[in-house]
Write a protein that holds these residues in place. Structure first.
Motif, short mmCIF file in Angstrom:
data_model
loop_
_atom_site.label_atom_id
_atom_site.label_comp_id
_atom_site.label_asym_id
_atom_site.label_seq_id
_atom_site.Cartn_x
_atom_site.Cartn_y
_atom_site.Cartn_z
N ARG A 202 28.44 160.27 -25.23
CA ARG A 202 27.48 160.66 -26.28
C ARG A 202 27.26 159.55 -27.30
O ARG A 202 27.19 159.77 -28.50
CB ARG A 202 27.94 161.94 -26.97
N SER B 141 21.48 152.38 -23.24
CA SER B 141 21.03 152.20 -24.63
C SER B 141 21.84 151.12 -25.33
O SER B 141 21.29 150.33 -26.12
CB SER B 141 21.13 153.52 -25.39
N ASN C 69 25.96 159.86 -16.68
CA ASN C 69 24.54 159.68 -16.95
C ASN C 69 24.19 160.26 -18.32
O ASN C 69 24.56 161.39 -18.64
CB ASN C 69 23.72 160.38 -15.86
N GLY C 70 23.49 159.50 -19.15
CA GLY C 70 23.13 159.95 -20.48
C GLY C 70 24.17 159.70 -21.54
O GLY C 70 24.00 160.11 -22.70
N VAL D 207 21.38 157.18 -30.81
CA VAL D 207 21.96 157.24 -29.47
C VAL D 207 23.15 156.30 -29.29
O VAL D 207 23.88 156.41 -28.31
CB VAL D 207 20.90 156.92 -28.39
#
Length: 233
Positions: A228, A57, A51-52, A31
């Protein structure tokens, strides 16, 4: 054998935080991909992305809260690439999670008292800013009026303030701040922004993750973009 914070390997560093080639995984899924970033003393740097995108992370990987299989993380002149989160915290790296994690069965004052750590010095020997209850209540006046209130009775925004305040009671040299403006009222967002700017004036560094680009631009000196799990300046 687990090393104490005082025995982590010293490293020469130009910045308070230097991250090189950092990779991180959730189970088999990678990630964070070869992240490189740095934060100077007294600098506010934003990680911006949807978001994401990998913002949270990245902060967790720096703090040691998820598996890191490659790369280096040097903080305050110490290599913390393989350190446990508590070792990084003892060196003065504070972490404010997005999901708050306060002790809801304790009062506001009790939560703050749990965060207390000893005074610190920067690598050059100069004294770092020291937080007291008076200082915290000046930053967050709402908390001053709620000292004996159980944390479970607070609103989401008030709990977010308490999480930040508890971290500051540890006298961090730098704070990793995850999504400070998400899901809170505009008045709380404004207080969060003023708090970040106050920390900067005191010489404390901040690395924050944000979806709100207007908020990030207001408080930060510069930013990185994440998409990403790939970071770019």
């Amino acid at each position: 054998m687990t090393q104490s914070a005082s025995h982590l390997t010293p490293r020469a560093a130009k910045s308070l935080l230097e991250v090189q080639g950092l990779n991180a995984w959730y189970g088999p899924a990678q990630v964070v991909f070869d992240a490189q970033l740095h934060v100077q003393r007294g600098e506010v740097v934003a990680l911006i992305g949807r978001n994401g995108a990998g913002k949270s992370s990245t902060l967790k990987a720096i703090m040691g809260l998820m598996p890191r299989r490659a790369g280096s993380v040097v903080f305050a002149g110490h290599d913390i690439s393989n350190a446990e989160p508590y070792q990084a915290a003892r060196l003065g790296l504070g972490y404010v999670p997005e999901d708050r994690r306060i002790f809801t069965d304790l009062t506001v004052l009790e939560n703050l008292q749990l965060g207390v750590q000893a005074a610190r010095r920067f690598a050059d020997g100069n004294a770092a800013p020291q937080s007291t209850l008076e200082h915290i209540f000046a930053l967050f006046p709402n908390l001053a009026d709620m000292q004996q209130c159980p944390a479970s009775h607070m609103s989401g925004g008030e709990q977010q303030m308490l999480t930040v305040a508890r971290t500051l009671m540890g006298n961090p040299l730098m704070v990793l701040l995850d999504e400070p403006s998400e899901g809170v009222a505009p008045v709380i967002v404004e207080q969060m922004g003023e708090m970040i700017l106050a920390l900067k004036r005191q010489g404390v560094s901040v690395l924050l993750s944000e979806q709100n680009t207007h908020f990030a631009q207001w408080v930060s000196d510069r930013s990185y973009t994440l998409d990403r799990g790939v970071l770019s300046a």
